[in-house]
Design an enzyme around this catalytic site. Structure first.
Site, PDB file in Angstrom:
ATOM      1  N   LYS A 112      26.664 -24.096 -71.966  1.00  0.00           N
ATOM      2  CA  LYS A 112      26.206 -24.951 -70.867  1.00  0.00           C
ATOM      3  C   LYS A 112      25.006 -24.288 -70.229  1.00  0.00           C
ATOM      4  CE  LYS A 112      27.509 -28.812 -68.745  1.00  0.00           C
ATOM      5  NZ  LYS A 112      28.239 -29.962 -69.290  1.00  0.00           N
TER       6      LYS A 112
HETATM    7  P1  NAD Z   1      24.860 -38.227 -63.299  1.00  0.00           P
HETATM    8  O1  NAD Z   1      23.963 -37.273 -62.585  1.00  0.00           O
HETATM    9  O2  NAD Z   1      24.250 -39.252 -64.195  1.00  0.00           O
HETATM   10  O3  NAD Z   1      25.808 -38.987 -62.266  1.00  0.00           O
HETATM   11  C1  NAD Z   1      26.585 -38.332 -61.310  1.00  0.00           C
HETATM   12  C2  NAD Z   1      27.135 -39.392 -60.351  1.00  0.00           C
HETATM   13  O4  NAD Z   1      28.032 -38.786 -59.437  1.00  0.00           O
HETATM   14  C3  NAD Z   1      26.052 -40.062 -59.497  1.00  0.00           C
HETATM   15  O5  NAD Z   1      26.395 -41.416 -59.323  1.00  0.00           O
HETATM   16  C4  NAD Z   1      26.163 -39.310 -58.158  1.00  0.00           C
HETATM   17  O6  NAD Z   1      25.685 -40.078 -57.055  1.00  0.00           O
HETATM   18  C5  NAD Z   1      27.656 -39.128 -58.104  1.00  0.00           C
HETATM   19  N1  NAD Z   1      28.095 -38.048 -57.221  1.00  0.00           N
HETATM   20  C6  NAD Z   1      27.566 -36.807 -57.093  1.00  0.00           C
HETATM   21  N2  NAD Z   1      28.252 -36.113 -56.161  1.00  0.00           N
HETATM   22  C7  NAD Z   1      29.253 -36.930 -55.747  1.00  0.00           C
HETATM   23  C8  NAD Z   1      30.299 -36.802 -54.806  1.00  0.00           C
HETATM   24  N3  NAD Z   1      30.468 -35.670 -54.122  1.00  0.00           N
HETATM   25  N4  NAD Z   1      31.149 -37.842 -54.646  1.00  0.00           N
HETATM   26  C9  NAD Z   1      30.972 -38.988 -55.340  1.00  0.00           C
HETATM   27  N5  NAD Z   1      29.999 -39.177 -56.226  1.00  0.00           N
HETATM   28  C10 NAD Z   1      29.139 -38.160 -56.410  1.00  0.00           C
HETATM   29  O7  NAD Z   1      25.887 -37.311 -64.124  1.00  0.00           O
HETATM   30  P2  NAD Z   1      26.780 -37.746 -65.368  1.00  0.00           P
HETATM   31  O8  NAD Z   1      26.081 -37.344 -66.615  1.00  0.00           O
HETATM   32  O9  NAD Z   1      27.274 -39.145 -65.186  1.00  0.00           O
HETATM   33  O10 NAD Z   1      27.984 -36.712 -65.202  1.00  0.00           O
HETATM   34  C11 NAD Z   1      29.118 -36.975 -64.364  1.00  0.00           C
HETATM   35  C12 NAD Z   1      30.258 -36.046 -64.783  1.00  0.00           C
HETATM   36  O11 NAD Z   1      30.589 -36.276 -66.157  1.00  0.00           O
HETATM   37  C13 NAD Z   1      29.946 -34.546 -64.698  1.00  0.00           C
HETATM   38  O12 NAD Z   1      31.131 -33.854 -64.406  1.00  0.00           O
HETATM   39  C14 NAD Z   1      29.508 -34.215 -66.112  1.00  0.00           C
HETATM   40  O13 NAD Z   1      29.618 -32.840 -66.415  1.00  0.00           O
HETATM   41  C15 NAD Z   1      30.494 -35.064 -66.893  1.00  0.00           C
HETATM   42  N6  NAD Z   1      30.115 -35.363 -68.267  1.00  0.00           N
HETATM   43  C16 NAD Z   1      28.940 -35.942 -68.565  1.00  0.00           C
HETATM   44  C17 NAD Z   1      28.639 -36.240 -69.891  1.00  0.00           C
HETATM   45  C18 NAD Z   1      27.373 -36.961 -70.286  1.00  0.00           C
HETATM   46  O14 NAD Z   1      27.252 -37.310 -71.461  1.00  0.00           O
HETATM   47  N7  NAD Z   1      26.453 -37.234 -69.384  1.00  0.00           N
HETATM   48  C19 NAD Z   1      29.544 -35.906 -70.908  1.00  0.00           C
HETATM   49  C20 NAD Z   1      30.763 -35.325 -70.566  1.00  0.00           C
HETATM   50  C21 NAD Z   1      31.042 -35.056 -69.232  1.00  0.00           C
END
Ligand code: NAD
Length: 422
Positions: A112
């Site tokens: 990561k």
């Molecule tokens: P992103 O930046 O696209 O979206 C994050 C979202 O969470 C946004 O809508 C933001 O406003 C919201 N957010 C942030 N802080 C918050 C809070 N305190 N309360 C409520 N909402 C909040 O990120 P993403 O890629 O969608 O990732 C989200 C999660 O999924 C993370 O934990 C990431 O590690 C995990 N993840 C992502 C992927 C991927 O392919 N993008 C894959 C596996 C896991």
């Protein structure tokens, strides 16, 4: 002696990741030496990332790349841009990647990256310069056979195109397989942008199916409306689930007879935030977790379901779109209340599965059709779920412990078969 004057700190993601590993090690009966090897990152790089801002001022950010384990193949994992990223958070996320890649049996280790920067405070040009400098600083340890990046919180497919370009320019030829989650025009894969969310819905369908329940019979709430949460809400809604609430950092909206998710997506595309959508009533992020829904999908950040919030969770299933949204104490409370947690390393593994497909396609320079990708993704998710659910039921353990036991065992096997050098 414990200092009782200090307020207990909330569990950090690294505490949670380490507690989970200890539980798996106990189930598997491994000794302390193997436990230490599995707990300790193989390689880490901390780098200073200076940025010349658009006004000419210099600002310095810290960057990290942690390769938690590379015994089953190259490191694999996202790149996070957030003001709160630190090396311990990256260590936790890298460890979860190791187990996740093993659970869905893709030939990768776990890694990561992170840069302590709030991307919303910077222009596109500044983000490009930060990305290129960070890539160039960590260049010695990345590569298509060493460590492959993907988007995470605060980064996107454009970020991956810049990383790929910087790496390729340094090597003198185009190397698309150094990142995944790229735009289609530079070797991205069909279906990658929505793969994590599709996988979340496959995982939810499989877990509900074990209880004889279908997606079109349930209600759901989704926290986080970014790359994962927004498409998860859309796919759930398309599968017939009544999505009654969603939220992002700006707040949430709730509507008991179901939100119009397509209209909400248009609102967010237009305004950049969930708050202000007039197709529902406002709700805050803590109240969303306590809604009386069947399925709760945390898809935002770590640690939101802790001992305090878990007490109020009314959902029967928590399907973890985010990494580490439930602390170990939160897990314990949910288990006592009979809530089934579909763990992150299984539920959100669709992203790394299609990242693997993207890497395979880039290595072969041959691209698959969308139906091929969607079918193979579903097959991988269902296969992983079956193995996890079977172990959980055979051993009488949670889905999280079962998924961890499978992932950790596969990694330990690779260690043992390869042997210890020298
Ligand atoms: P992103 O930046 O696209 O979206 C994050 C979202 O969470 C946004 O809508 C933001 O406003 C919201 N957010 C942030 N802080 C918050 C809070 N305190 N309360 C409520 N909402 C909040 O990120 P993403 O890629 O969608 O990732 C989200 C999660 O999924 C993370 O934990 C990431 O590690 C995990 N993840 C992502 C992927 C991927 O392919 N993008 C894959 C596996 C896991």
């Amino acid at each position: 002696m414990t200092d009782l004057t200090k307020t207990p700190q909330p569990a950090s993601p690294l505490d949670t990741a380490r507690t989970q590993l200890a539980s798996a090690v106990e189930i598997l009966g491994y000794d302390e030496g193997l436990h230490q090897m599995l707990a300790t990152p193989r390689r880490e790089m901390n780098v200073a990332v200076p940025l010349r801002r658009d006004d000419g001022e210099i600002e310095l950010f810290m960057g990290y790349r942690v390769q938690h384990n590379i015994s089953r193949g190259p490191g694999k994992g996202g790149l996070r841009y957030s003001a709160s990223v630190d090396v311990d958070e990256v260590r936790a996320l890298a460890m979860w990647m190791t187990w996740k890649c093993a659970v869905v049996d893709v030939p990768y280790g776990g890694a990561k990256g992170g840069v302590t920067i709030d991307p919303r405070q910077h222009s596109t040009q500044e983000l490009e310069r930060v990305t290129r400098r960070y890539t160039s600083e960590i260049m010695p340890i990345i590569g298509p056979e060493r460590d492959i990046m993907a988007p995470d919180v605060g980064t996107d497919e454009q970020t991956m195109a810049w990383v790929m370009d910087t790496y390729s320019v340094s090597q003198g030829y185009t190397i698309p397989a150094v990142t995944t989650g790229k735009p289609l025009a530079v070797g991205g894969s069909l279906g990658r942008a929505t793969a994590t969310s599709r996988g979340v819905v496959h995982a939810a369908a499989a877990a509900l199916g074990d209880a004889g329940v279908k997606l079109d019979e349930v209600t759901a709430a989704v926290q986080g409306f970014g790359k994962v949460g927004s498409h998860a809400a859309r796919f759930l809604s398309e599968a017939g689930t009544r999505v009654v609430a969603v939220s992002d950092e700006s707040g949430g909206v709730v509507r008991s007879d179901g939100l119009d998710v397509a209209a909400l997506l248009r609102h967010v595309q237009r305004t950049g935030r969930v708050a202000g959508f007039d197709g529902g009533d406002p709700i805050d992020n803590v109240d969303l977790l306590a809604l009386d829904v069947d399925v709760l999908v945390p898809a935002a950040v770590e640690g939101v379901i802790d001992a305090e919030t878990a007490v109020n969770v009314k959902a029967r299933w928590v399907v973890e779109g985010a990494n580490g949204p439930t602390t170990s104490e939160g897990d314990r409370v949910l288990a006592e209340r009979g809530v089934v947690v579909v763990p992150d390393i299984l539920a959100n593994a669709g992203g790394v599965v299609v990242s693997y497909f993207e890497w395979v396609q880039a290595n072969q320079a041959y691209w698959w059709t969308e139906p091929e990708i969607e079918d193979r993704l579903e097959h991988r998710m269902v296969t992983a779920h079956r193995a996890v659910a079977a172990l959980a039921s055979a051993e009488g353990i949670s889905l999280r412990d079962a998924a961890l036991a499978i992932g950790v065992r596969r990694v330990a096997e690779a260690h043992q078969i390869r042997g210890l050098y020298p």
